[in-house]
Design a protein around this motif. Structure first.
Motif, PDB file in Angstrom:
ATOM      1  N   PRO A  86     -10.212  -0.389  77.114  1.00 45.23           N
ATOM      2  CA  PRO A  86     -10.477   1.037  77.349  1.00 45.23           C
ATOM      3  C   PRO A  86      -9.403   1.931  76.727  1.00 45.23           C
ATOM      4  N   GLU A  87      -9.784   3.171  76.474  1.00 47.12           N
ATOM      5  CA  GLU A  87      -8.943   4.138  75.780  1.00 47.12           C
ATOM      6  C   GLU A  87      -7.599   4.349  76.484  1.00 47.12           C
ATOM      7  N   GLY A  88      -7.582   4.459  77.811  1.00 41.47           N
ATOM      8  CA  GLY A  88      -6.325   4.666  78.545  1.00 41.47           C
ATOM      9  C   GLY A  88      -5.352   3.509  78.352  1.00 41.47           C
ATOM     10  N   PHE A  89      -5.859   2.302  78.383  1.00 39.71           N
ATOM     11  CA  PHE A  89      -5.034   1.107  78.178  1.00 39.71           C
ATOM     12  C   PHE A  89      -4.441   1.115  76.765  1.00 39.71           C
ATOM     13  N   LYS A  90      -5.264   1.509  75.780  1.00 42.20           N
ATOM     14  CA  LYS A  90      -4.783   1.566  74.403  1.00 42.20           C
ATOM     15  C   LYS A  90      -3.724   2.657  74.232  1.00 42.20           C
ATOM     16  N   ARG A  91      -3.893   3.782  74.914  1.00 42.17           N
ATOM     17  CA  ARG A  91      -2.892   4.859  74.849  1.00 42.17           C
ATOM     18  C   ARG A  91      -1.551   4.400  75.391  1.00 42.17           C
ATOM     19  N   VAL A  92      -1.579   3.697  76.537  1.00 37.06           N
ATOM     20  CA  VAL A  92      -0.335   3.200  77.128  1.00 37.06           C
ATOM     21  C   VAL A  92       0.287   2.139  76.229  1.00 37.06           C
ATOM     22  N   SER A  93      -0.525   1.248  75.690  1.00 38.54           N
ATOM     23  CA  SER A  93      -0.014   0.232  74.757  1.00 38.54           C
ATOM     24  C   SER A  93       0.701   0.892  73.584  1.00 38.54           C
ATOM     25  N   ALA A  94       0.092   1.943  73.029  1.00 37.23           N
ATOM     26  CA  ALA A  94       0.689   2.651  71.891  1.00 37.23           C
ATOM     27  C   ALA A  94       1.983   3.361  72.305  1.00 37.23           C
ATOM     28  N   ALA A  95       1.990   3.982  73.486  1.00 34.97           N
ATOM     29  CA  ALA A  95       3.195   4.673  73.963  1.00 34.97           C
ATOM     30  C   ALA A  95       4.335   3.689  74.179  1.00 34.97           C
ATOM     31  N   LEU A  96       4.048   2.513  74.711  1.00 38.99           N
ATOM     32  CA  LEU A  96       5.082   1.495  74.908  1.00 38.99           C
ATOM     33  C   LEU A  96       5.623   1.007  73.566  1.00 38.99           C
ATOM     34  N   ALA A  97       4.728   0.771  72.606  1.00 40.17           N
ATOM     35  CA  ALA A  97       5.149   0.315  71.279  1.00 40.17           C
ATOM     36  C   ALA A  97       6.000   1.385  70.597  1.00 40.17           C
ATOM     37  N   GLU A  98       5.585   2.639  70.707  1.00 38.81           N
ATOM     38  CA  GLU A  98       6.325   3.746  70.091  1.00 38.81           C
ATOM     39  C   GLU A  98       7.739   3.842  70.656  1.00 38.81           C
ATOM     40  N   ARG A  99       7.884   3.535  71.937  1.00 38.95           N
ATOM     41  CA  ARG A  99       9.204   3.594  72.588  1.00 38.95           C
ATOM     42  C   ARG A  99       9.949   2.261  72.495  1.00 38.95           C
ATOM     43  N   GLN A 100       9.384   1.334  71.759  1.00 33.08           N
ATOM     44  CA  GLN A 100       9.969   0.010  71.522  1.00 33.08           C
ATOM     45  C   GLN A 100      10.226  -0.761  72.811  1.00 33.08           C
ATOM     46  N   HIS A 101       9.290  -0.627  73.754  1.00 33.98           N
ATOM     47  CA  HIS A 101       9.385  -1.418  74.978  1.00 33.98           C
ATOM     48  C   HIS A 101       9.126  -2.884  74.618  1.00 33.98           C
ATOM     49  N   GLY A 115      -5.195  12.166  82.275  1.00 32.98           N
ATOM     50  CA  GLY A 115      -6.016  11.397  81.351  1.00 32.98           C
ATOM     51  C   GLY A 115      -6.350  10.020  81.887  1.00 32.98           C
ATOM     52  N   PHE A 116      -5.947   9.750  83.140  1.00 29.52           N
ATOM     53  CA  PHE A 116      -6.200   8.447  83.766  1.00 29.52           C
ATOM     54  C   PHE A 116      -6.977   8.621  85.065  1.00 29.52           C
ATOM     55  N   SER A 117      -7.763   7.609  85.402  1.00 28.45           N
ATOM     56  CA  SER A 117      -8.448   7.585  86.691  1.00 28.45           C
ATOM     57  C   SER A 117      -7.529   6.991  87.748  1.00 28.45           C
ATOM     58  N   ILE A 118      -7.714   7.425  88.989  1.00 28.49           N
ATOM     59  CA  ILE A 118      -6.936   6.870  90.095  1.00 28.49           C
ATOM     60  C   ILE A 118      -7.112   5.349  90.102  1.00 28.49           C
ATOM     61  N   GLY A 119      -6.014   4.646  90.309  1.00 27.52           N
ATOM     62  CA  GLY A 119      -6.021   3.187  90.269  1.00 27.52           C
ATOM     63  C   GLY A 119      -5.486   2.656  88.954  1.00 27.52           C
ATOM     64  N   GLY A 120      -5.355   3.543  87.960  1.00 28.90           N
ATOM     65  CA  GLY A 120      -4.835   3.137  86.659  1.00 28.90           C
ATOM     66  C   GLY A 120      -3.868   4.157  86.064  1.00 28.90           C
ATOM     67  N   VAL A 121      -3.349   5.055  86.914  1.00 27.49           N
ATOM     68  CA  VAL A 121      -2.478   6.125  86.419  1.00 27.49           C
ATOM     69  C   VAL A 121      -1.132   5.553  85.996  1.00 27.49           C
ATOM     70  N   SER A 122      -0.847   5.683  84.719  1.00 27.50           N
ATOM     71  CA  SER A 122       0.385   5.167  84.132  1.00 27.50           C
ATOM     72  C   SER A 122       1.476   6.235  84.157  1.00 27.50           C
ATOM     73  N   PRO A 123       2.742   5.825  84.152  1.00 27.28           N
ATOM     74  CA  PRO A 123       3.829   6.797  84.094  1.00 27.28           C
ATOM     75  C   PRO A 123       4.076   7.357  82.690  1.00 27.28           C
ATOM     76  N   LEU A 124       3.294   6.924  81.690  1.00 26.35           N
ATOM     77  CA  LEU A 124       3.413   7.449  80.327  1.00 26.35           C
ATOM     78  C   LEU A 124       2.085   7.285  79.617  1.00 26.35           C
ATOM     79  N   GLY A 125       1.949   7.956  78.463  1.00 25.97           N
ATOM     80  CA  GLY A 125       0.702   7.876  77.700  1.00 25.97           C
ATOM     81  C   GLY A 125      -0.345   8.867  78.173  1.00 25.97           C
ATOM     82  N   ALA A 131       1.002   0.663  86.428  1.00 29.37           N
ATOM     83  CA  ALA A 131      -0.345   0.670  85.859  1.00 29.37           C
ATOM     84  C   ALA A 131      -0.263   1.031  84.380  1.00 29.37           C
ATOM     85  N   ALA A 132      -1.169   0.462  83.621  1.00 29.00           N
ATOM     86  CA  ALA A 132      -1.194   0.686  82.170  1.00 29.00           C
ATOM     87  C   ALA A 132      -2.485   1.377  81.734  1.00 29.00           C
ATOM     88  N   GLY A 133      -2.832   2.470  82.432  1.00 25.57           N
ATOM     89  CA  GLY A 133      -3.944   3.289  81.993  1.00 25.57           C
ATOM     90  C   GLY A 133      -5.325   2.854  82.419  1.00 25.57           C
TER      91      GLY A 133
END
Length: 172
Positions: A11-26, A104-114, A140-142
């Motif tokens: 899903p789009e939210g998961f991909k956004r969080v994945s990209a935000a983590l990669a951008e921050r070099q997590h 941009g996230f639904s309850i149950g998947g609200v990430s602290p970034l992205g 949560a990852a989006g």
């Protein structure tokens, strides 16, 4: 659990969080859980960790200007709104539509970034100090099936959010 690479389209939210983590070099990519983890307890059970290690995102609505306020808090404790309002002013409840529109996230998947807010800007974020009781925490990852690990210090670095005391003290 499965890794991020050996699955169908996420899903789009998961991909956004994945990209935000990669951008921050997590150093760790998010994991996709086979079972949903909409609650802190479900996430702790799925991961085999203590409830306190779940970094839940609790969203409120600031009354003065309708800004979203997010506290990233330990899953075993409750947010003390009186303590939080010392940092934000008066707060109100945030329903599911408001949370989705402001994060941009639904309850149950609200990430602290992205964040990808449909309305206004992303939330004002705070981290509760009780998360520092643990070496590793999970957020949560989006999406309710997505999570990612980090240390509390990494959470601060990833979000830039201030650390505050916002939790209710448990009764002895």
């Amino acid at each position: 659990m499965t890794s991020n690479t050996d699955r169908p389209e996420r899903p789009e939210g998961f991909k956004r969080v994945s990209a935000a983590l990669a951008e921050r070099q997590h150093p760790r990519e998010p994991l996709w859980l086979e079972a949903t983890a909409r609650t802190s307890q479900e996430a702790a059970d799925a991961l085999g960790v203590s409830l306190g290690q779940i970094a839940k995102s609790v969203v409120f609505r600031r009354k003065a200007d309708d800004t979203a306020v997010m506290v990233i808090a330990s899953g075993d404790l409750r947010v003390d709104e009186k303590k939080l309002k010392e940092h934000t002013g008066p707060l109100g409840r945030a329903d599911a539509d408001y949370v989705k529109a402001r994060t941009g996230f639904s309850i149950g998947g609200v990430s602290p970034l992205g964040f990808a807010p449909a309305e206004g800007q992303g939330p004002l974020v705070f981290i509760d100090r009780e998360l520092f009781r643990f070496d590793v925490i999970w957020a949560a990852a989006g999406h309710p099936n997505g999570v990612f690990p980090m240390s509390p210090d990494q959470l601060v670095a990833l979000t830039g959010a201030p650390v505050i005391d916002a939790m209710q003290v448990p009764a002895p």
